[in-house]
Motif scaffolding. Structure first.
Motif, PDB file in Angstrom:
ATOM      1  N   ASN A 103       0.814  -1.219   0.000  1.00  0.00           N
ATOM      2  CA  ASN A 103       0.000   0.000   0.000  1.00  0.00           C
ATOM      3  C   ASN A 103       0.849   1.271   0.000  1.00  0.00           C
ATOM      4  OD1 ASN A 103      -2.577  -1.082  -0.153  1.00  0.00           O
ATOM      5  ND2 ASN A 103      -2.679  -1.429   2.044  1.00  0.00           N
ATOM      6  N   ARG A 104       2.132   1.134   0.258  1.00  0.00           N
ATOM      7  CA  ARG A 104       3.015   2.298   0.303  1.00  0.00           C
ATOM      8  C   ARG A 104       4.049   2.307  -0.820  1.00  0.00           C
ATOM      9  NH1 ARG A 104       0.538   0.983   4.424  1.00  0.00           N
ATOM     10  NH2 ARG A 104      -0.066   2.461   6.050  1.00  0.00           N
ATOM     11  N   LEU A 105       3.895   1.391  -1.765  1.00  0.00           N
ATOM     12  CA  LEU A 105       4.832   1.284  -2.885  1.00  0.00           C
ATOM     13  C   LEU A 105       4.082   1.409  -4.209  1.00  0.00           C
ATOM     14  CD1 LEU A 105       6.872  -1.705  -1.465  1.00  0.00           C
ATOM     15  CD2 LEU A 105       7.776   0.589  -1.910  1.00  0.00           C
ATOM     16  N   PRO A 106       4.777   1.853  -5.245  1.00  0.00           N
ATOM     17  CA  PRO A 106       4.100   1.972  -6.544  1.00  0.00           C
ATOM     18  C   PRO A 106       3.859   0.587  -7.159  1.00  0.00           C
ATOM     19  CG  PRO A 106       6.432   2.475  -6.769  1.00  0.00           C
ATOM     20  CD  PRO A 106       6.167   2.293  -5.297  1.00  0.00           C
ATOM     21  N   PRO A 107       2.722   0.394  -7.788  1.00  0.00           N
ATOM     22  CA  PRO A 107       2.491  -0.882  -8.477  1.00  0.00           C
ATOM     23  C   PRO A 107       3.335  -0.945  -9.745  1.00  0.00           C
ATOM     24  CG  PRO A 107       0.663   0.602  -8.857  1.00  0.00           C
ATOM     25  CD  PRO A 107       1.587   1.290  -7.887  1.00  0.00           C
ATOM     26  N   LEU A 108       3.715  -2.131 -10.124  1.00  0.00           N
ATOM     27  CA  LEU A 108       4.500  -2.332 -11.346  1.00  0.00           C
ATOM     28  C   LEU A 108       3.830  -3.431 -12.161  1.00  0.00           C
ATOM     29  CD1 LEU A 108       8.100  -2.257  -9.814  1.00  0.00           C
ATOM     30  CD2 LEU A 108       6.925  -0.414 -11.029  1.00  0.00           C
ATOM     31  N   TYR A 109       2.796  -3.083 -12.892  1.00  0.00           N
ATOM     32  CA  TYR A 109       2.021  -4.060 -13.638  1.00  0.00           C
ATOM     33  C   TYR A 109       2.671  -4.419 -14.966  1.00  0.00           C
ATOM     34  CZ  TYR A 109      -1.750  -3.597 -10.326  1.00  0.00           C
ATOM     35  OH  TYR A 109      -2.495  -3.627  -9.186  1.00  0.00           O
ATOM     36  N   ALA A 110       2.482  -5.661 -15.361  1.00  0.00           N
ATOM     37  CA  ALA A 110       2.971  -6.139 -16.646  1.00  0.00           C
ATOM     38  C   ALA A 110       1.951  -7.126 -17.215  1.00  0.00           C
ATOM     39  CB  ALA A 110       4.324  -6.813 -16.479  1.00  0.00           C
ATOM     40  N   THR A 111       1.877  -7.149 -18.540  1.00  0.00           N
ATOM     41  CA  THR A 111       0.954  -8.076 -19.208  1.00  0.00           C
ATOM     42  C   THR A 111       1.686  -9.157 -19.989  1.00  0.00           C
ATOM     43  OG1 THR A 111       0.822  -6.637 -21.133  1.00  0.00           O
ATOM     44  CG2 THR A 111      -0.869  -6.342 -19.420  1.00  0.00           C
ATOM     45  N   THR A 112       3.008  -9.024 -20.105  1.00  0.00           N
ATOM     46  CA  THR A 112       3.804 -10.022 -20.817  1.00  0.00           C
ATOM     47  C   THR A 112       4.999 -10.402 -19.959  1.00  0.00           C
ATOM     48  OG1 THR A 112       5.220  -8.380 -21.891  1.00  0.00           O
ATOM     49  CG2 THR A 112       3.187  -9.012 -23.068  1.00  0.00           C
ATOM     50  N   GLU A 113       5.636 -11.520 -20.300  1.00  0.00           N
ATOM     51  CA  GLU A 113       6.851 -11.931 -19.587  1.00  0.00           C
ATOM     52  C   GLU A 113       7.954 -10.887 -19.767  1.00  0.00           C
ATOM     53  OE1 GLU A 113       7.763 -14.368 -17.452  1.00  0.00           O
ATOM     54  OE2 GLU A 113       5.620 -14.835 -17.394  1.00  0.00           O
ATOM     55  N   GLU A 114       8.054 -10.353 -20.981  1.00  0.00           N
ATOM     56  CA  GLU A 114       9.073  -9.333 -21.244  1.00  0.00           C
ATOM     57  C   GLU A 114       8.831  -8.091 -20.397  1.00  0.00           C
ATOM     58  OE1 GLU A 114       8.661 -12.118 -24.576  1.00  0.00           O
ATOM     59  OE2 GLU A 114       7.193 -10.839 -23.597  1.00  0.00           O
ATOM     60  N   GLY A 115       7.578  -7.702 -20.293  1.00  0.00           N
ATOM     61  CA  GLY A 115       7.231  -6.551 -19.456  1.00  0.00           C
ATOM     62  C   GLY A 115       7.531  -6.810 -17.995  1.00  0.00           C
ATOM     63  N   ALA A 116       7.268  -8.035 -17.547  1.00  0.00           N
ATOM     64  CA  ALA A 116       7.542  -8.389 -16.149  1.00  0.00           C
ATOM     65  C   ALA A 116       9.041  -8.363 -15.872  1.00  0.00           C
ATOM     66  CB  ALA A 116       6.959  -9.764 -15.832  1.00  0.00           C
ATOM     67  N   ILE A 117       9.828  -8.863 -16.821  1.00  0.00           N
ATOM     68  CA  ILE A 117      11.286  -8.843 -16.653  1.00  0.00           C
ATOM     69  C   ILE A 117      11.777  -7.400 -16.564  1.00  0.00           C
ATOM     70  CG2 ILE A 117      13.481  -9.328 -17.828  1.00  0.00           C
ATOM     71  CD1 ILE A 117      12.056 -11.921 -18.900  1.00  0.00           C
ATOM     72  N   TYR A 118      11.266  -6.555 -17.455  1.00  0.00           N
ATOM     73  CA  TYR A 118      11.640  -5.145 -17.437  1.00  0.00           C
ATOM     74  C   TYR A 118      11.276  -4.498 -16.100  1.00  0.00           C
ATOM     75  CZ  TYR A 118      11.435  -0.134 -18.194  1.00  0.00           C
ATOM     76  OH  TYR A 118      11.585   1.217 -18.046  1.00  0.00           O
ATOM     77  N   GLN A 119      10.042  -4.704 -15.639  1.00  0.00           N
ATOM     78  CA  GLN A 119       9.585  -4.104 -14.385  1.00  0.00           C
ATOM     79  C   GLN A 119      10.413  -4.619 -13.208  1.00  0.00           C
ATOM     80  OE1 GLN A 119       7.995  -1.540 -14.560  1.00  0.00           O
ATOM     81  NE2 GLN A 119       5.829  -1.725 -15.039  1.00  0.00           N
ATOM     82  N   ARG A 120      10.711  -5.920 -13.210  1.00  0.00           N
ATOM     83  CA  ARG A 120      11.487  -6.527 -12.129  1.00  0.00           C
ATOM     84  C   ARG A 120      12.886  -5.918 -12.081  1.00  0.00           C
ATOM     85  NH1 ARG A 120      10.693 -11.277 -13.817  1.00  0.00           N
ATOM     86  NH2 ARG A 120       8.690 -11.536 -12.806  1.00  0.00           N
TER      87      ARG A 120
END
Length: 183
Positions: A103-120
């Protein structure tokens, strides 16, 4: 005669062309808790079923995206909680700790594996200190919390208050494909 919630939900789904997981859950809750449905409610459910079968209404899958921040917070929280529980007789609530930090951190949503890797990768590089800080604060709050709220109802019943069972429950809820099964 006023329309029931089921009828309103069906009308909304027909209007929008989508049945969201929230709408589906509400219809299920009503059906499970109702002693008996009215003829109008049965007719509305029949209309919804027909619309789903013809494609007039599309059921939105439960999760078409992930919040990478959830897995990062869980990883940090599990490490800290396991350390504390191993060195003391305290049992901490991993779910409360993760929710407080999330609740105190920004969300980092992804819809693809590539997007998730980037966000991570982005989060590990730019937000690791903030994640650790929020988890630390969440643990401190959890440790200071009085234990007089026994009437609280958890979202999903847990059988034990161990870190391992809490982690398993959270992973099943937040990351159903976290552990892939061998083919």
């Amino acid at each position: 005669m006023e329309k029931s919630s089921i009828e309103k939900i069906v009308e909304q789904a027909l209007h929008d062309g989508y049945l969201t997981p929230t709408m589906e859950a509400e219809v299920g809750r009503i059906c499970d808790s109702a002693f008996e449905l009215s003829v109008e409610e049965y007719m509305a459910l029949d209309r919804l079923m027909g619309a789903l079968l013809t494609g007039e209404v599309v059921a939105v899958p439960r999760k078409q995206f992930i919040n990478v921040m959830e897995e990062l917070v869980l990883g940090e929280a599990v490490a800290r909680v396991a350390e504390i529980e191993a060195n003391s007789n305290q049992v901490l609530d991993l779910g409360d700790i993760a929710a407080y930090a999330l609740n105190r951190l920004p969300p980092l949503y992804a819809t693809t594996e590539e997007g998730a890797i980037y966000q991570r990768e982005r989060a590990i590089a730019d937000l690791h200190v903030l994640i650790a800080q929020q988890v630390k604060e969440a643990i401190e709050r959890n440790q200071d919390r009085p234990q007089f709220h026994k009437e609280r109802k958890v979202i999903k019943q847990k059988t034990e208050d161990t870190v391992l069972t809490q982690l398993n429950t959270l992973l099943q809820a937040y990351a159903p494909n976290y552990e892939t099964k061998p083919e």
